[in-house]
Design a protein around this motif. Structure first.
Motif, PDB file in Angstrom:
ATOM      1  N   LYS A 145     -17.729 103.041 -15.897  1.00 53.78           N
ATOM      2  CA  LYS A 145     -16.421 102.920 -16.524  1.00 53.78           C
ATOM      3  C   LYS A 145     -15.926 101.478 -16.447  1.00 53.78           C
ATOM      4  O   LYS A 145     -15.899 100.880 -15.387  1.00 53.78           O
ATOM      5  CB  LYS A 145     -15.419 103.855 -15.839  1.00 53.78           C
ATOM      6  CG  LYS A 145     -14.057 103.866 -16.489  1.00 53.78           C
ATOM      7  CD  LYS A 145     -13.152 104.905 -15.887  1.00 53.78           C
ATOM      8  CE  LYS A 145     -11.748 104.797 -16.462  1.00 53.78           C
ATOM      9  NZ  LYS A 145     -10.837 105.832 -15.929  1.00 53.78           N
ATOM     10  N   SER A 176     -13.941 106.241 -25.382  1.00 51.59           N
ATOM     11  CA  SER A 176     -13.738 106.226 -23.930  1.00 51.59           C
ATOM     12  C   SER A 176     -14.003 104.828 -23.371  1.00 51.59           C
ATOM     13  O   SER A 176     -14.365 103.909 -24.102  1.00 51.59           O
ATOM     14  CB  SER A 176     -14.690 107.233 -23.259  1.00 51.59           C
ATOM     15  OG  SER A 176     -16.017 106.734 -23.262  1.00 51.59           O
ATOM     16  N   ASN A 177     -13.837 104.694 -22.054  1.00 50.93           N
ATOM     17  CA  ASN A 177     -14.107 103.419 -21.372  1.00 50.93           C
ATOM     18  C   ASN A 177     -15.496 103.379 -20.744  1.00 50.93           C
ATOM     19  O   ASN A 177     -15.770 102.504 -19.914  1.00 50.93           O
ATOM     20  CB  ASN A 177     -13.042 103.184 -20.291  1.00 50.93           C
ATOM     21  CG  ASN A 177     -11.668 102.962 -20.883  1.00 50.93           C
ATOM     22  OD1 ASN A 177     -11.468 102.035 -21.659  1.00 50.93           O
ATOM     23  ND2 ASN A 177     -10.721 103.829 -20.541  1.00 50.93           N
ATOM     24  N   TRP A 178     -16.348 104.316 -21.121  1.00 54.62           N
ATOM     25  CA  TRP A 178     -17.708 104.353 -20.574  1.00 54.62           C
ATOM     26  C   TRP A 178     -18.653 103.457 -21.361  1.00 54.62           C
ATOM     27  O   TRP A 178     -18.522 103.322 -22.576  1.00 54.62           O
ATOM     28  CB  TRP A 178     -18.273 105.773 -20.635  1.00 54.62           C
ATOM     29  CG  TRP A 178     -17.597 106.790 -19.778  1.00 54.62           C
ATOM     30  CD1 TRP A 178     -16.848 107.858 -20.199  1.00 54.62           C
ATOM     31  CD2 TRP A 178     -17.611 106.864 -18.345  1.00 54.62           C
ATOM     32  NE1 TRP A 178     -16.403 108.584 -19.127  1.00 54.62           N
ATOM     33  CE2 TRP A 178     -16.845 107.997 -17.971  1.00 54.62           C
ATOM     34  CE3 TRP A 178     -18.178 106.076 -17.344  1.00 54.62           C
ATOM     35  CZ2 TRP A 178     -16.657 108.364 -16.643  1.00 54.62           C
ATOM     36  CZ3 TRP A 178     -17.989 106.436 -16.020  1.00 54.62           C
ATOM     37  CH2 TRP A 178     -17.233 107.569 -15.678  1.00 54.62           C
ATOM     38  N   ASP A 218     -13.628 110.249 -18.196  1.00 52.26           N
ATOM     39  CA  ASP A 218     -12.939 108.957 -18.212  1.00 52.26           C
ATOM     40  C   ASP A 218     -11.563 109.095 -17.548  1.00 52.26           C
ATOM     41  O   ASP A 218     -11.185 108.298 -16.678  1.00 52.26           O
ATOM     42  CB  ASP A 218     -12.796 108.502 -19.667  1.00 52.26           C
ATOM     43  CG  ASP A 218     -12.219 107.105 -19.810  1.00 52.26           C
ATOM     44  OD1 ASP A 218     -11.927 106.452 -18.786  1.00 52.26           O
ATOM     45  OD2 ASP A 218     -12.047 106.659 -20.962  1.00 52.26           O
TER      46      ASP A 218
END
Length: 201
Positions: free
Chosen positions: A200, A174-176, A112
């Protein structure tokens, strides 16, 4: 962990990656000439060389120092602590690597950190009913030549039994998010694998 993945392991496990993974990576990750791409677990560099045909700036990474001797531009490092700048890469991928890593949440946080917004990350890993009764057992047998020691070692090598739902659990901070996932049969491996594509946000 380094003691598990030394030259001896590389000698028995290093291999040409089945074409099934190459096809799905090309279709899903869509490597372009301008892309900066990172591979986790480059080993002998077969997949790295394949992706560089489309994206010449692709960088490899591996825990085993022998990987740097196999092909150019390979970083020797732990995937939980990547020595690269923030937002350095457009995309990343791994083939049968993440099931080996204990602190998997840290890996996705690092990916990330180093990936640009809207970047992609593709990961293939075994789909097995019992952890250690998969390709890791074959590698462990080659190293030990003992069925009981091989099973124990295989479970040390494959520390996770993964599927898309479990991957989601490692992505929480995370941004996933999972863009798509597919379970495929790989004839050369005589078994099934999951392929998961992350995007992402």
């Amino acid at each position: 962990m380094k003691s598990l993945y030394g030259n001896h392991y590389n000698n028995v496990q290093g291999r040409v990656v089945p074409a099934d993974y190459k096809r799905i990576l090309k279709d899903w990750l869509e490597p372009k000439k301008s892309d900066n791409i990172l591979e986790l677990g480059s080993q002998i560099g077969d997949m790295l060389k394949f992706v560089r045909d489309f994206s010449p700036k692709t960088t490899g990474s591996d825990l085993n120092p022998a990987a740097a001797k196999m092909t150019k531009n390979v970083i020797i490092c732990d995937a939980t602590s990547l020595p690269v700048k923030d937002k350095s890469f457009d995309k990343s991928f791994s083939i049968h690597t993440i099931e080996h890593i204990h602190e998997l949440e840290k890996v996705f946080l690092e990916l990330d950190r180093i990936t640009k917004k809207t970047g992609l990350s593709l990961h293939a890993f075994p789909s097995s009913l019992i952890r250690g009764i998969d390709g890791a057992y074959i590698d462990a047998w080659k190293l030990t030549h003992n069925p009981f020691h091989a099973f124990k070692l295989a479970r040390e090598l494959h520390v996770h039994k993964l599927n898309p739902k479990k991957i989601m659990g490692f992505l929480n901070n995370s941004n996933w998010h999972i863009k798509k996932a597919k379970r495929i049969y790989v004839p050369k491996e005589r078994g099934f694998s999951w392929v998961v594509l992350l995007k992402k946000e």
